[in-house]
Motif scaffolding. Sequence first.
Motif, PDB file in Angstrom:
ATOM      1  N   ARG A 281       0.957  -1.256  -0.021  1.00 27.74           N
ATOM      2  CA  ARG A 281      -0.009  -0.257  -0.059  1.00 27.74           C
ATOM      3  C   ARG A 281       0.801   1.195  -0.141  1.00 27.74           C
TER       4      ARG A 281
ATOM      5  N   LEU B  10      -8.104   2.349  -0.758  1.00 32.13           N
ATOM      6  CA  LEU B  10      -7.956   1.007  -0.927  1.00 32.13           C
ATOM      7  C   LEU B  10      -9.305   0.095  -0.651  1.00 32.13           C
TER       8      LEU B  10
ATOM      9  N   VAL C 249     -11.027  -2.141  -3.583  1.00 36.94           N
ATOM     10  CA  VAL C 249     -11.265  -3.442  -3.587  1.00 36.94           C
ATOM     11  C   VAL C 249     -12.495  -4.057  -3.146  1.00 36.94           C
TER      12      VAL C 249
ATOM     13  N   TRP D 290     -14.065  -3.726   0.021  1.00 36.51           N
ATOM     14  CA  TRP D 290     -14.282  -4.177   1.586  1.00 36.51           C
ATOM     15  C   TRP D 290     -13.980  -2.821   2.330  1.00 36.51           C
TER      16      TRP D 290
ATOM     17  N   VAL E 209     -10.715 -11.803   0.871  1.00 39.18           N
ATOM     18  CA  VAL E 209     -10.085 -10.682   1.024  1.00 39.18           C
ATOM     19  C   VAL E 209      -8.748 -10.802   0.529  1.00 39.18           C
TER      20      VAL E 209
ATOM     21  N   ALA F 266      -8.579 -10.875  -3.143  1.00 40.15           N
ATOM     22  CA  ALA F 266      -8.810  -9.631  -3.564  1.00 40.15           C
ATOM     23  C   ALA F 266      -7.838  -8.693  -3.739  1.00 40.15           C
ATOM     24  N   LEU F 267      -7.020  -8.827  -2.780  1.00 39.41           N
ATOM     25  CA  LEU F 267      -5.819  -7.908  -2.386  1.00 39.41           C
ATOM     26  C   LEU F 267      -4.703  -8.391  -3.698  1.00 39.41           C
TER      27      LEU F 267
ATOM     28  N   GLN G 288      -5.071  -9.747  -6.295  1.00 41.65           N
ATOM     29  CA  GLN G 288      -5.574  -9.244  -7.742  1.00 41.65           C
ATOM     30  C   GLN G 288      -5.427  -7.936  -7.937  1.00 41.65           C
ATOM     31  N   TYR G 289      -5.725  -6.908  -6.888  1.00 42.02           N
ATOM     32  CA  TYR G 289      -5.529  -5.622  -6.893  1.00 42.02           C
ATOM     33  C   TYR G 289      -4.137  -5.295  -6.892  1.00 42.02           C
ATOM     34  N   TYR G 290      -3.224  -5.720  -6.259  1.00 40.59           N
ATOM     35  CA  TYR G 290      -1.979  -5.479  -6.267  1.00 40.59           C
ATOM     36  C   TYR G 290      -1.148  -5.961  -7.306  1.00 40.59           C
TER      37      TYR G 290
END
Length: 280
Positions: free
Chosen positions: A26, A36, A40, A42, A61, A64-65, A67-69
């Motif tokens: 982050r 964030l 995402v 959440w 979760v 999901a993180l 995938q996002y990062y």
Amino acid sequence: MPARRAVTGRSQEPRKRFAEELRSLRAERDLPLRKLGEAVGWDWSLFSKMENGETLGGPEVVQALDQYYGTPGLLLTLWELAMGDPTQFKERYQRYMRLESEAVSLWHYAVGALPGLLQTKRYAQALLSAGGMNGKELTTQVEARIGRRELLSGKNAPPFRSILSETVLRTPLTDTDAWREQLEYLLKMSEQRKITIQVVPHSVGPHALTNTHVMFMRTTTGPAVAWVETGYSGELVEEAAAVERLQLRYDLVRDLSLSPAGSRKFIMDMLEATSCEPSI
């Protein structure tokens, strides 16, 4: 493919390593927690707790993180290592105990054994002994468990609902006197104004919590959380969507249960049958 991340200088403790990686990812993007959360999907407060090491979160979760990062599998692998760290169960259980003591309402489902809040001393001794505990440790743990029952007494006691699988009541102690004492204690507790005890009979068949021992706790400081336990480990579930799914399952099981009055009669019948058994 994202560049391989260096681990030099990072913690070798799985839980700390996981939290460090979350903070680092982050920080690299100079991303506020609220942003964030929006990105995402959440609650941002969950990410704050994960980065501070207060919770590990759930697999959904973490995926999901990842995938996002753009770190496919990295965070999930670190999360799995942190979950497997033997020091984590003790920490999670201590936090569960603290939340239970602070709860303003409690509701519970038992698969195969009575919850600690409803156990007599001899029942607790038998259960803990069966798990391999003995000596001073057994004495200490039994006293601690019995001490927890104070939570349900007094004018400030939280409302408590316990739904028991019929299996719980069909698994007696080998000591008949101790088992009768436990059944009598259940009946006594069921008379308390803030305590509701229900039984799910075998006749309903498989249901939404067939293999899940769970305790829900609501405190004055936040939404409900759940403690899900097996005979070997336990996990504190805090992510709102996951808790809601468990609550929906709980509601379905409650609808299948005998009424409080019917459950009390069921326990009385069990007690009567036990009292009629010849002594060996």
